[in-house]
Design a protein around this motif. Structure first.
Motif, PDB file in Angstrom:
ATOM      1  N   GLN A 138      -7.478  -2.426 -23.946  1.00 51.64           N
ATOM      2  CA  GLN A 138      -6.933  -1.091 -24.171  1.00 51.64           C
ATOM      3  C   GLN A 138      -7.891  -0.239 -25.010  1.00 51.64           C
ATOM      4  OE1 GLN A 138      -4.683  -0.014 -22.361  1.00 51.64           O
ATOM      5  NE2 GLN A 138      -2.627  -0.618 -22.927  1.00 51.64           N
ATOM      6  N   PRO A 139      -8.449   0.842 -24.443  1.00 53.35           N
ATOM      7  CA  PRO A 139      -9.416   1.667 -25.193  1.00 53.35           C
ATOM      8  C   PRO A 139      -8.859   2.227 -26.489  1.00 53.35           C
ATOM      9  CG  PRO A 139      -9.456   2.209 -22.851  1.00 53.35           C
ATOM     10  CD  PRO A 139      -8.283   1.309 -23.052  1.00 53.35           C
ATOM     11  N   SER A 140      -7.579   2.618 -26.505  1.00 51.25           N
ATOM     12  CA  SER A 140      -7.007   3.185 -27.732  1.00 51.25           C
ATOM     13  C   SER A 140      -6.971   2.153 -28.853  1.00 51.25           C
ATOM     14  CB  SER A 140      -5.598   3.720 -27.463  1.00 51.25           C
ATOM     15  OG  SER A 140      -4.766   2.716 -26.916  1.00 51.25           O
ATOM     16  N   ARG A 141      -6.693   0.893 -28.509  1.00 53.71           N
ATOM     17  CA  ARG A 141      -6.689  -0.175 -29.520  1.00 53.71           C
ATOM     18  C   ARG A 141      -8.098  -0.431 -30.051  1.00 53.71           C
ATOM     19  NH1 ARG A 141      -1.675  -1.786 -31.583  1.00 53.71           N
ATOM     20  NH2 ARG A 141      -0.129  -1.355 -29.980  1.00 53.71           N
ATOM     21  N   LEU A 142      -9.079  -0.391 -29.153  1.00 54.80           N
ATOM     22  CA  LEU A 142     -10.466  -0.594 -29.565  1.00 54.80           C
ATOM     23  C   LEU A 142     -10.906   0.522 -30.512  1.00 54.80           C
ATOM     24  CD1 LEU A 142     -11.870  -1.520 -26.044  1.00 54.80           C
ATOM     25  CD2 LEU A 142     -11.627  -3.111 -27.953  1.00 54.80           C
ATOM     26  N   LEU A 143     -10.588   1.756 -30.139  1.00 56.43           N
ATOM     27  CA  LEU A 143     -10.938   2.894 -30.995  1.00 56.43           C
ATOM     28  C   LEU A 143     -10.247   2.804 -32.346  1.00 56.43           C
ATOM     29  CD1 LEU A 143     -10.805   5.819 -28.402  1.00 56.43           C
ATOM     30  CD2 LEU A 143     -12.822   5.055 -29.664  1.00 56.43           C
ATOM     31  N   PHE A 144      -8.976   2.428 -32.339  1.00 57.00           N
ATOM     32  CA  PHE A 144      -8.227   2.305 -33.588  1.00 57.00           C
ATOM     33  C   PHE A 144      -8.874   1.276 -34.509  1.00 57.00           C
ATOM     34  CE2 PHE A 144      -4.870   0.511 -36.259  1.00 57.00           C
ATOM     35  CZ  PHE A 144      -4.310   1.661 -36.804  1.00 57.00           C
ATOM     36  N   SER A 145      -9.312   0.165 -33.936  1.00 59.63           N
ATOM     37  CA  SER A 145      -9.938  -0.881 -34.742  1.00 59.63           C
ATOM     38  C   SER A 145     -11.226  -0.379 -35.400  1.00 59.63           C
ATOM     39  CB  SER A 145     -10.237  -2.101 -33.859  1.00 59.63           C
ATOM     40  OG  SER A 145     -10.696  -3.179 -34.636  1.00 59.63           O
ATOM     41  N   VAL A 146     -12.032   0.378 -34.645  1.00 61.65           N
ATOM     42  CA  VAL A 146     -13.277   0.931 -35.187  1.00 61.65           C
ATOM     43  C   VAL A 146     -12.981   1.989 -36.243  1.00 61.65           C
ATOM     44  CG1 VAL A 146     -15.354   2.256 -34.627  1.00 61.65           C
ATOM     45  CG2 VAL A 146     -14.595   0.413 -33.106  1.00 61.65           C
ATOM     46  N   LEU A 147     -12.045   2.883 -35.940  1.00 67.51           N
ATOM     47  CA  LEU A 147     -11.688   3.947 -36.888  1.00 67.51           C
ATOM     48  C   LEU A 147     -11.096   3.360 -38.168  1.00 67.51           C
ATOM     49  CD1 LEU A 147     -10.101   6.497 -34.384  1.00 67.51           C
ATOM     50  CD2 LEU A 147     -12.361   6.632 -35.457  1.00 67.51           C
ATOM     51  N   GLY A 402      -7.732  -6.487 -32.822  1.00 70.60           N
ATOM     52  CA  GLY A 402      -9.045  -7.107 -32.949  1.00 70.60           C
ATOM     53  C   GLY A 402      -9.599  -7.036 -34.358  1.00 70.60           C
ATOM     54  N   SER A 403     -10.804  -7.540 -34.530  1.00 71.17           N
ATOM     55  CA  SER A 403     -11.432  -7.605 -35.858  1.00 71.17           C
ATOM     56  C   SER A 403     -12.904  -7.219 -35.744  1.00 71.17           C
ATOM     57  CB  SER A 403     -11.307  -9.030 -36.408  1.00 71.17           C
ATOM     58  OG  SER A 403     -11.998  -9.168 -37.626  1.00 71.17           O
ATOM     59  N   SER A 420     -14.198   8.669 -46.102  1.00 69.87           N
ATOM     60  CA  SER A 420     -13.128   7.734 -45.756  1.00 69.87           C
ATOM     61  C   SER A 420     -11.769   8.345 -46.088  1.00 69.87           C
ATOM     62  CB  SER A 420     -13.296   6.422 -46.532  1.00 69.87           C
ATOM     63  OG  SER A 420     -14.521   5.809 -46.200  1.00 69.87           O
ATOM     64  N   ALA A 421     -10.785   8.033 -45.248  1.00 69.22           N
ATOM     65  CA  ALA A 421      -9.414   8.486 -45.482  1.00 69.22           C
ATOM     66  C   ALA A 421      -8.621   7.367 -46.142  1.00 69.22           C
ATOM     67  CB  ALA A 421      -8.758   8.890 -44.155  1.00 69.22           C
ATOM     68  N   SER A 422      -7.452   7.704 -46.648  1.00 69.40           N
ATOM     69  CA  SER A 422      -6.583   6.703 -47.254  1.00 69.40           C
ATOM     70  C   SER A 422      -6.181   5.663 -46.214  1.00 69.40           C
ATOM     71  CB  SER A 422      -5.337   7.359 -47.828  1.00 69.40           C
ATOM     72  OG  SER A 422      -4.385   6.370 -48.193  1.00 69.40           O
ATOM     73  N   PHE A 423      -6.044   4.427 -46.650  1.00 73.72           N
ATOM     74  CA  PHE A 423      -5.701   3.347 -45.722  1.00 73.72           C
ATOM     75  C   PHE A 423      -4.274   3.482 -45.193  1.00 73.72           C
ATOM     76  CE2 PHE A 423      -4.882  -1.009 -44.267  1.00 73.72           C
ATOM     77  CZ  PHE A 423      -6.031  -1.232 -43.522  1.00 73.72           C
ATOM     78  N   CYS A 424      -3.469   4.350 -45.829  1.00 72.04           N
ATOM     79  CA  CYS A 424      -2.087   4.487 -45.362  1.00 72.04           C
ATOM     80  C   CYS A 424      -2.024   5.000 -43.933  1.00 72.04           C
ATOM     81  CB  CYS A 424      -1.287   5.396 -46.293  1.00 72.04           C
ATOM     82  SG  CYS A 424      -1.829   7.119 -46.319  1.00 72.04           S
ATOM     83  N   TRP A 425      -3.080   5.705 -43.494  1.00 73.68           N
ATOM     84  CA  TRP A 425      -3.093   6.169 -42.097  1.00 73.68           C
ATOM     85  C   TRP A 425      -3.130   4.996 -41.122  1.00 73.68           C
ATOM     86  CZ3 TRP A 425      -1.615  10.839 -41.270  1.00 73.68           C
ATOM     87  CH2 TRP A 425      -1.954  11.878 -42.134  1.00 73.68           C
ATOM     88  N   PHE A 426      -3.630   3.866 -41.556  1.00 72.72           N
ATOM     89  CA  PHE A 426      -3.815   2.721 -40.663  1.00 72.72           C
ATOM     90  C   PHE A 426      -2.803   1.617 -40.904  1.00 72.72           C
ATOM     91  CE2 PHE A 426      -7.804   4.840 -41.628  1.00 72.72           C
ATOM     92  CZ  PHE A 426      -8.262   5.159 -40.366  1.00 72.72           C
ATOM     93  N   SER A 427      -1.839   1.857 -41.773  1.00 74.55           N
ATOM     94  CA  SER A 427      -0.837   0.846 -42.097  1.00 74.55           C
ATOM     95  C   SER A 427       0.527   1.274 -41.582  1.00 74.55           C
ATOM     96  CB  SER A 427      -0.769   0.631 -43.618  1.00 74.55           C
ATOM     97  OG  SER A 427       0.296  -0.243 -43.939  1.00 74.55           O
TER      98      SER A 427
END
Length: 466
Positions: A138-147, A402-403, A420-427
């Motif tokens: 899934q491209p969106s998951r790959l992008l999310f992992s990189v971002l 992924g990792s 860098s943005a706050s990690f809350c965007w990714f949690s």
């Protein structure tokens, strides 16, 4: 002896009918794609890719007792509205449909496949809302992992002005927003008028905190002129020096050649080479270069064409992998069902657990209908060549996204790394409703006001006592 001969023939016929090695049913695959719409697809040689996959499937011992596979190539019109109407006429061409590629057709393709009781493996379905067995990670998951790794939450999207890429840009933004990221703006680069690239980039530049841009268009390295114009304009506007990073979406769909390859587009243009230094490429990892794998297949006479490997789009390898993957998923479901015929709703429930040698990398079958899984790599440009900087493990081994792991070579940001943005965007357990900096400043302001108020109160009280 004359009487014995018919009995012998009858026995042989019965043996042929009962033998699973010889008597196999044909499972039809229909491959849908925009084969004439874009350099990425028009140079993909889909017929040769599908035939090569079928040829290697026939020698795969894990499939020798299952079905016989056949592939029918179907064309996806460049106009989304016309492609939508033509989709309804594709009934009966396959027991499973690989495609379409356009996200604008995902909803209709999913409903039609269910109505036809056929399987659907569409790379265009970027969300998890529709029954679909993803034939690509899934491209969106790959992008999310990189971002998430770089902590870039504020991202813009620029699309080429074709129906395929406009719908891709919109769906990429929606998929990333569903994962919690504040994506925007999402703009289309108009190429039918002067200054289209400048106008799109200006919309990105005035957006608050956006320093990362996802480019939904064909890569300049495989013939995409829109991306060339966009990157050169970004260079002229000073956005490369200002630290903007550009991520090509199309590279997520295939294995960009990076092993000892010099790209003439970069070799022959100092300006483009400078502009490309701001590009962070995320692409499928490979054991050998796509070009080398293609040449080897030509030498082995598996691909009968005189076309140079460098003239072929790397999506060729993706087509090969998708056909092979769906066949392996069908076989997994056939064995899980005790040898019964595999229907469409069974296919999308594929539990994976298999791997195979793809066109130029090892590919895995994901558990619980997650579809194809593969290792990815992050690339930095070094002059006219690529250098890997990070690896991205398949999601079936490292959770849902992924990792990402750094390698010895670090990515060089020509204008400085985006903030860098706050990690809350990714949690998923936290919420960032207005941006972490705004929230922090608001509470700091309230605390400051409280302290001032307390200080004034103490002064007045002290003066009264005095």
């Amino acid at each position: 002896t004359r009487m014995q001969r018919p009995r012998w023939l009858l026995g042989a016929c019965l043996w042929l009918l009962c033998s699973t090695e010889v008597w196999t049913a044909t499972f039809k695959l229909a491959l849908i794609g925009p084969w004439s719409c874009d350099p990425l697809f028009s140079r993909a040689m889909p017929t040769a890719a599908a035939n090569l996959a079928l040829s290697r499937l026939r020698s795969d011992t894990g499939l020798s007792r299952g079905y016989w596979y056949d592939v029918k190539l179907l064309d996806e019109d460049c106009s989304a509205s016309k492609a939508l109407t033509e989709l309804g006429d594709m009934e009966g061409y396959g027991h499973a449909y690989i495609g379409p590629f356009s996200p604008a057709l995902c909803h209709a393709a999913s409903l039609l496949a269910q109505h036809w009781e056929a399987g659907l493996a569409s790379p265009g379905c970027l969300g998890a809302d529709w029954p679909n067995l993803p034939p690509l990670p899934q491209p969106s998951r790959l992008l999310f992992s990189v971002l998430r790794f770089f902590r870039w939450a504020h991202v813009g999207v620029i699309s080429a002005p074709t129906d395929l890429w406009v719908s891709t840009g919109q769906e990429v933004a929606s998929a990333l927003r569903a994962l919690g990221l504040p994506i925007g703006p999402v703009v289309t680069m108009e190429t039918n008028k002067n200054g289209g690239a400048q106008e799109a980039l200006r919309a990105i530049r005035v957006a608050d905190k956006v320093k990362v841009v996802i480019m939904c268009m064909s890569s300049v390295l495989i013939g995409g002129e829109d991306q060339r114009e966009l990157l050169l304009t970004a260079l002229d506007m000073g956005m490369v020096a200002d630290g903007y990073v550009f991520i090509p979406y199309d590279a997520l769909l295939y294995a960009m050649p990076y092993q000892d390859i010099a790209f003439p587009q970069l070799t022959n243009s100092t300006k483009l080479r400078h502009a490309y230094s701001s590009v962070l490429t995320v692409t499928m990892a490979s054991d050998q270069s796509f070009y080398e794998a293609f040449r080897q297949a030509q030498i082995n006479r598996e691909i009968r064409t005189a076309v140079s490997a460098t003239e072929v789009s790397p999506i060729f390898g993706t087509i090969f992998n998708m056909v092979y993957f769906v066949a392996k998923a069908v076989e997994e479901r056939r064995q899980a069902g005790g040898g019964h015929w595999v229907t469409g709703n069974q296919l999308i429930q594929s539990d994976g657990g298999f791997d195979f040698q793809g066109f130029n990398q090892v590919v895995y079958g994901g558990k619980e209908g997650r579809g194809m899984q593969a290792k990815y790599v992050v690339l930095d440009s070094d002059g006219d060549r690529f250098v890997p900087t990070h690896t991205l493990a398949p999601t079936h081994t490292h959770g849902p996204v992924g990792s990402l792991k750094p390698l010895s070579h670090t990515f060089i940001f020509p204008g400085g790394k985006p903030p860098s943005a706050s990690f809350c965007w990714f949690s998923p357990e936290e919420a960032c409703s207005g941006g972490p900096e705004t929230v922090s400043m608001f509470f700091a302001f309230l605390l400051f006001c409280a302290l001032i108020g307390a200080f004034i109160y103490w002064i007045k009280k002290y003066k009264r006592k005095a």
